[in-house]
Design a protein around this motif. Structure first.
Motif, PDB file in Angstrom:
ATOM      1  N   GLY A  40     -57.291   1.606  50.364  1.00 53.66           N
ATOM      2  CA  GLY A  40     -55.845   1.532  50.573  1.00 53.66           C
ATOM      3  C   GLY A  40     -55.372   0.122  50.874  1.00 53.66           C
ATOM      4  N   LEU A  41     -56.231  -0.674  51.491  1.00 58.67           N
ATOM      5  CA  LEU A  41     -55.868  -2.074  51.742  1.00 58.67           C
ATOM      6  C   LEU A  41     -55.798  -2.870  50.443  1.00 58.67           C
ATOM      7  CD1 LEU A  41     -57.965  -2.798  54.944  1.00 58.67           C
ATOM      8  CD2 LEU A  41     -55.504  -2.376  54.781  1.00 58.67           C
ATOM      9  N   LEU A  42     -56.489  -2.389  49.426  1.00 58.28           N
ATOM     10  CA  LEU A  42     -56.439  -3.020  48.116  1.00 58.28           C
ATOM     11  C   LEU A  42     -55.450  -2.291  47.205  1.00 58.28           C
ATOM     12  CD1 LEU A  42     -60.276  -3.503  47.659  1.00 58.28           C
ATOM     13  CD2 LEU A  42     -58.620  -5.208  48.408  1.00 58.28           C
ATOM     14  N   GLY A  43     -54.377  -1.795  47.767  1.00 60.19           N
ATOM     15  CA  GLY A  43     -53.416  -0.971  47.043  1.00 60.19           C
ATOM     16  C   GLY A  43     -52.681  -1.668  45.941  1.00 60.19           C
ATOM     17  N   PHE A  44     -52.719  -2.970  45.903  1.00 59.56           N
ATOM     18  CA  PHE A  44     -52.030  -3.688  44.838  1.00 59.56           C
ATOM     19  C   PHE A  44     -52.787  -3.619  43.517  1.00 59.56           C
ATOM     20  CE2 PHE A  44     -54.729  -6.581  47.183  1.00 59.56           C
ATOM     21  CZ  PHE A  44     -55.440  -7.220  46.176  1.00 59.56           C
ATOM     22  N   LEU A  48     -56.506   1.767  42.691  1.00 62.46           N
ATOM     23  CA  LEU A  48     -56.392   2.027  44.116  1.00 62.46           C
ATOM     24  C   LEU A  48     -54.921   2.010  44.506  1.00 62.46           C
ATOM     25  CD1 LEU A  48     -59.253  -0.325  45.258  1.00 62.46           C
ATOM     26  CD2 LEU A  48     -59.396   2.098  44.762  1.00 62.46           C
ATOM     27  N   GLY A  49     -54.586   2.670  45.581  1.00 58.41           N
ATOM     28  CA  GLY A  49     -53.189   2.701  45.986  1.00 58.41           C
ATOM     29  C   GLY A  49     -53.042   2.792  47.482  1.00 58.41           C
ATOM     30  N   PHE A  50     -51.828   2.538  47.914  1.00 65.86           N
ATOM     31  CA  PHE A  50     -51.540   2.602  49.339  1.00 65.86           C
ATOM     32  C   PHE A  50     -51.579   4.037  49.857  1.00 65.86           C
ATOM     33  CE2 PHE A  50     -49.434  -1.396  48.073  1.00 65.86           C
ATOM     34  CZ  PHE A  50     -50.201  -2.248  48.839  1.00 65.86           C
ATOM     35  N   TRP A  51     -51.596   5.014  48.960  1.00 58.87           N
ATOM     36  CA  TRP A  51     -51.705   6.417  49.354  1.00 58.87           C
ATOM     37  C   TRP A  51     -53.049   6.705  50.007  1.00 58.87           C
ATOM     38  CZ3 TRP A  51     -55.786   8.973  47.210  1.00 58.87           C
ATOM     39  CH2 TRP A  51     -56.344   8.417  46.064  1.00 58.87           C
ATOM     40  N   MET A  52     -54.020   5.842  49.796  1.00 57.32           N
ATOM     41  CA  MET A  52     -55.358   6.064  50.336  1.00 57.32           C
ATOM     42  C   MET A  52     -55.417   5.812  51.842  1.00 57.32           C
ATOM     43  SD  MET A  52     -57.476   4.308  47.251  1.00 57.32           S
ATOM     44  CE  MET A  52     -59.092   4.956  47.611  1.00 57.32           C
ATOM     45  N   LEU A  53     -54.516   4.991  52.370  1.00 55.68           N
ATOM     46  CA  LEU A  53     -54.523   4.696  53.812  1.00 55.68           C
ATOM     47  C   LEU A  53     -54.270   5.942  54.657  1.00 55.68           C
ATOM     48  CD1 LEU A  53     -52.800   1.232  54.102  1.00 55.68           C
ATOM     49  CD2 LEU A  53     -55.061   1.852  54.904  1.00 55.68           C
ATOM     50  N   PRO A  54     -53.160   6.664  54.460  1.00 53.60           N
ATOM     51  CA  PRO A  54     -52.960   7.849  55.307  1.00 53.60           C
ATOM     52  C   PRO A  54     -54.004   8.934  55.080  1.00 53.60           C
ATOM     53  CG  PRO A  54     -51.175   7.621  53.727  1.00 53.60           C
ATOM     54  CD  PRO A  54     -52.029   6.410  53.593  1.00 53.60           C
ATOM     55  N   LEU A  55     -54.511   9.054  53.854  1.00 53.52           N
ATOM     56  CA  LEU A  55     -55.549  10.045  53.604  1.00 53.52           C
ATOM     57  C   LEU A  55     -56.833   9.678  54.333  1.00 53.52           C
ATOM     58  CD1 LEU A  55     -56.305  12.631  52.143  1.00 53.52           C
ATOM     59  CD2 LEU A  55     -56.995  11.243  50.197  1.00 53.52           C
ATOM     60  N   GLY A  56     -57.180   8.398  54.362  1.00 48.46           N
ATOM     61  CA  GLY A  56     -58.363   7.950  55.095  1.00 48.46           C
ATOM     62  C   GLY A  56     -58.228   8.182  56.582  1.00 48.46           C
ATOM     63  N   VAL A  57     -57.035   7.921  57.121  1.00 51.39           N
ATOM     64  CA  VAL A  57     -56.789   8.165  58.545  1.00 51.39           C
ATOM     65  C   VAL A  57     -56.930   9.644  58.859  1.00 51.39           C
ATOM     66  CG1 VAL A  57     -54.994   8.115  60.320  1.00 51.39           C
ATOM     67  CG2 VAL A  57     -55.351   6.126  58.870  1.00 51.39           C
ATOM     68  N   ALA A  58     -56.405  10.492  57.987  1.00 52.41           N
ATOM     69  CA  ALA A  58     -56.480  11.934  58.220  1.00 52.41           C
ATOM     70  C   ALA A  58     -57.921  12.436  58.134  1.00 52.41           C
ATOM     71  CB  ALA A  58     -55.598  12.669  57.213  1.00 52.41           C
ATOM     72  N   VAL A  59     -58.711  11.892  57.216  1.00 55.98           N
ATOM     73  CA  VAL A  59     -60.108  12.318  57.093  1.00 55.98           C
ATOM     74  C   VAL A  59     -60.892  11.896  58.330  1.00 55.98           C
ATOM     75  CG1 VAL A  59     -62.246  11.945  55.787  1.00 55.98           C
ATOM     76  CG2 VAL A  59     -60.121  12.405  54.584  1.00 55.98           C
ATOM     77  N   ILE A  60     -60.647  10.690  58.818  1.00 56.38           N
ATOM     78  CA  ILE A  60     -61.324  10.236  60.033  1.00 56.38           C
ATOM     79  C   ILE A  60     -60.889  11.085  61.227  1.00 56.38           C
ATOM     80  CG2 ILE A  60     -61.475   8.330  61.666  1.00 56.38           C
ATOM     81  CD1 ILE A  60     -61.502   6.450  59.283  1.00 56.38           C
ATOM     82  N   ALA A  61     -59.630  11.471  61.249  1.00 57.40           N
ATOM     83  CA  ALA A  61     -59.119  12.255  62.372  1.00 57.40           C
ATOM     84  C   ALA A  61     -59.755  13.637  62.450  1.00 57.40           C
ATOM     85  CB  ALA A  61     -57.602  12.391  62.264  1.00 57.40           C
TER      86      ALA A  61
END
Length: 77
Positions: A40-44, A48-61
């Motif tokens: 998600g940090l490489l969303g540009f 890859l996309g910025f959509w991966m950041l919240p999904l990664g946070v949710a998986v870790i949670a």
């Protein structure tokens, strides 16, 4: 008629997390979540996309209970 986009996104995220919890063992969820956040940090980049950041946070949670409580917010009584 048409669903609100926010509700639809919440439902899709909830279904994805149910699949992750069901099919991935707890030891692999943390690395998968970290990889999603790194992607998600490489969303540009095109794939890859910025959509991966919240999904990664949710998986870790799913495995880190205090983080899950913080993500859910204060409970209504």
């Amino acid at each position: 008629m048409s669903r609100r986009p926010r509700q639809s996104l919440k439902n899709r995220l909830r279904r994805a997390l149910v699949r992750v919890r069901r099919f991935l063992p707890p030891g692999t969820r943390l690395p998968i979540g970290l990889l999603l956040m790194a992607g998600g940090l490489l969303g540009f980049l095109p794939i890859l996309g910025f959509w991966m950041l919240p999904l990664g946070v949710a998986v870790i949670a799913l495995d880190v209970v205090p983080f899950w409580r913080w993500l859910r917010g204060p409970r209504k009584r």
